[in-house]
Motif scaffolding. Structure first.
Motif, PDB file in Angstrom:
ATOM      1  N   LYS A  45       0.819  -1.215   0.000  1.00 21.86           N
ATOM      2  CA  LYS A  45       0.000   0.000   0.000  1.00 21.86           C
ATOM      3  C   LYS A  45       0.853   1.265   0.000  1.00 21.86           C
ATOM      4  O   LYS A  45       0.572   2.251   0.684  1.00 21.86           O
ATOM      5  CB  LYS A  45      -0.965   0.013   1.188  1.00 21.86           C
ATOM      6  N   VAL A 115     -13.631   1.386   6.849  1.00 25.68           N
ATOM      7  CA  VAL A 115     -12.394   1.129   6.109  1.00 25.68           C
ATOM      8  C   VAL A 115     -11.366   2.189   6.476  1.00 25.68           C
ATOM      9  O   VAL A 115     -11.716   3.362   6.661  1.00 25.68           O
ATOM     10  CB  VAL A 115     -12.672   1.166   4.585  1.00 25.68           C
ATOM     11  N   ASP A 116     -10.137   1.802   6.596  1.00 24.00           N
ATOM     12  CA  ASP A 116      -9.052   2.755   6.830  1.00 24.00           C
ATOM     13  C   ASP A 116      -9.023   3.756   5.677  1.00 24.00           C
ATOM     14  O   ASP A 116      -9.074   3.362   4.505  1.00 24.00           O
ATOM     15  CB  ASP A 116      -7.733   2.004   6.907  1.00 24.00           C
ATOM     16  N   PHE A 119      -6.558   3.064   2.772  1.00 23.19           N
ATOM     17  CA  PHE A 119      -6.722   1.656   2.399  1.00 23.19           C
ATOM     18  C   PHE A 119      -5.849   1.259   1.225  1.00 23.19           C
ATOM     19  O   PHE A 119      -5.742   0.075   0.901  1.00 23.19           O
ATOM     20  CB  PHE A 119      -8.191   1.345   2.093  1.00 23.19           C
ATOM     21  N   PRO A 123      -5.622   6.132  -2.429  1.00 25.77           N
ATOM     22  CA  PRO A 123      -7.016   5.731  -2.276  1.00 25.77           C
ATOM     23  C   PRO A 123      -8.009   6.785  -2.747  1.00 25.77           C
ATOM     24  O   PRO A 123      -7.789   7.989  -2.586  1.00 25.77           O
ATOM     25  CB  PRO A 123      -7.137   5.504  -0.764  1.00 25.77           C
ATOM     26  N   TYR A 125     -12.624   7.186  -3.744  1.00 26.31           N
ATOM     27  CA  TYR A 125     -13.938   6.536  -3.734  1.00 26.31           C
ATOM     28  C   TYR A 125     -14.787   7.119  -4.846  1.00 26.31           C
ATOM     29  O   TYR A 125     -14.561   8.244  -5.298  1.00 26.31           O
ATOM     30  CB  TYR A 125     -14.626   6.665  -2.372  1.00 26.31           C
ATOM     31  N   ASP A 162      -7.712   2.241  -6.049  1.00 25.77           N
ATOM     32  CA  ASP A 162      -6.379   2.685  -5.634  1.00 25.77           C
ATOM     33  C   ASP A 162      -5.554   2.902  -6.901  1.00 25.77           C
ATOM     34  O   ASP A 162      -5.240   1.946  -7.610  1.00 25.77           O
ATOM     35  CB  ASP A 162      -5.749   1.611  -4.742  1.00 25.77           C
ATOM     36  N   ARG A 184      -9.179  -2.455  -5.728  1.00 27.01           N
ATOM     37  CA  ARG A 184      -8.710  -2.619  -4.350  1.00 27.01           C
ATOM     38  C   ARG A 184      -9.857  -3.068  -3.437  1.00 27.01           C
ATOM     39  O   ARG A 184      -9.803  -4.130  -2.853  1.00 27.01           O
ATOM     40  CB  ARG A 184      -8.097  -1.301  -3.856  1.00 27.01           C
ATOM     41  N   LEU A 185     -10.909  -2.249  -3.296  1.00 29.19           N
ATOM     42  CA  LEU A 185     -12.022  -2.552  -2.396  1.00 29.19           C
ATOM     43  C   LEU A 185     -13.308  -1.910  -2.915  1.00 29.19           C
ATOM     44  O   LEU A 185     -13.288  -1.140  -3.877  1.00 29.19           O
ATOM     45  CB  LEU A 185     -11.746  -2.020  -0.987  1.00 29.19           C
ATOM     46  N   PHE A 293     -14.982   5.927   6.824  1.00 28.83           N
ATOM     47  CA  PHE A 293     -13.519   5.944   6.794  1.00 28.83           C
ATOM     48  C   PHE A 293     -12.974   6.298   8.180  1.00 28.83           C
ATOM     49  O   PHE A 293     -13.469   7.212   8.839  1.00 28.83           O
ATOM     50  CB  PHE A 293     -13.018   6.963   5.765  1.00 28.83           C
TER      51      PHE A 293
END
Length: 294
Positions: A45, A115-116, A119, A123, A125, A162, A184-185, A293
């Motif tokens: 990461k 989520v961190d 992440f 990162p 969104y 990411d 990633r997520l 977050f």
């Protein structure tokens, strides 16, 4: 030497020089060492060094190498993501076409997950949507209606991509492909079942195209969003594109696969303490999706 030969010789020399210059300027598929470094940074990461602008073929080659490195660590492939399906996002990466990447097990979390904020290496969104494949016949779908007939769920989604490298704005479209489209997520909401009758299916297609997608924070402040038609004019058109693109590399969508359709919003940076909710107004049965977050 004749006059004609005198003229041809410099022209031929210029052509050779031009070809050599073009070859030198064109990036190649990332080397095994470069891909190993990229994979190492992805797993740690931490931002990886940028690489030169790639051609489409070299982006695809680099993606294949990266996925071969990641698969032993990330596990089973659970689906695919179509990226750069929104013209506004394409413009950001200086391209006019989508790209694709693989989704691995553990990448899709339930709505409400915490989520961190860090992440990933870079990162972000975005508002997105998943569909679940019902039949392998989807690989032959050529219209959104045909796609709808071969999926069984439409799932509101917030993707958490990411962009992986030290300077993401320097990536071109093929470079985005090379980093597996930043997979990633993401957090998935409640699935919406695809109706059985043709009339209901047409209504769902219309709703997907016309829906308004909005991202808000915990205080209800609008963070971003867009319309259903922002993805290739009709969100399920992304599945048509993806199926054709995968077939070019001898990959077929399988029942149970998830497909991420792309972004309805700008790519936005998370921060600790931020709660993000995505709503899909105009899409019957769509419940809000939320990520927190920390």
């Amino acid at each position: 030497m004749t006059m004609k030969q005198t003229l041809i010789a410099p022209i031929a020399l210029m052509a050779v020089v031009a070809c050599a210059t073009t070859t030198a300027a064109r990036a190649d598929c990332l080397s095994d060492a470069q891909v190993a470094e990229l994979a190492g940074h992805y797993l740690a990461k931490t931002p990886a060094p940028n690489f030169p602008a790639l051609s489409d073929a070299d982006g695809a080659c680099s993606r294949a190498k990266l996925n071969a490195q990641l698969a032993p660590r990330l596990g089973k492939v659970i689906g695919y993501k179509a990226g750069l399906t929104n013209p506004a996002v394409q413009k950001r990466f200086n391209t006019d076409k989508p790209v694709w990447g693989k989704l691995y097990e553990g990448m899709v979390l339930a709505s409400g997950a915490t989520v961190d904020a860090a992440f990933g290496a870079r990162p972000l969104y975005e508002a997105d949507m998943l569909v679940r494949v019902k039949s392998a016949a989807i690989n032959h779908a050529r219209t959104p209606l045909e796609v709808l007939q071969h999926i069984d769920q439409v799932i509101p989604f917030i993707e958490l991509p990411d962009l992986a490298v030290q300077a993401p704005p320097q990536l071109n479209g093929a470079g985005v492909a090379a980093i597996n489209v930043g997979a990633r997520l993401g957090v998935a909401g409640s699935p919406i079942a695809v109706p059985a009758t043709r009339g209901e299916q047409y209504a769902l297609l219309d709703a997907l195209e016309r829906m308004t997608v909005t991202l808000t924070d915990g205080q209800g402040y609008r963070l971003g969003g867009g319309q259903g038609a922002d993805i290739l004019g009709q969100p399920l058109q992304a599945v048509v594109w993806l199926a054709e693109a995968l077939q070019q590399e001898n990959i077929a969508l399988q029942p149970g696969d998830l497909v991420s359709l792309g972004s309805f919003s700008a790519l936005l940076p998370p921060r600790a303490g931020l709660a993000v909710t995505a709503t899909f107004d105009g899409l019957p049965g769509a419940r809000p999706v939320r990520v927190n977050f920390k």
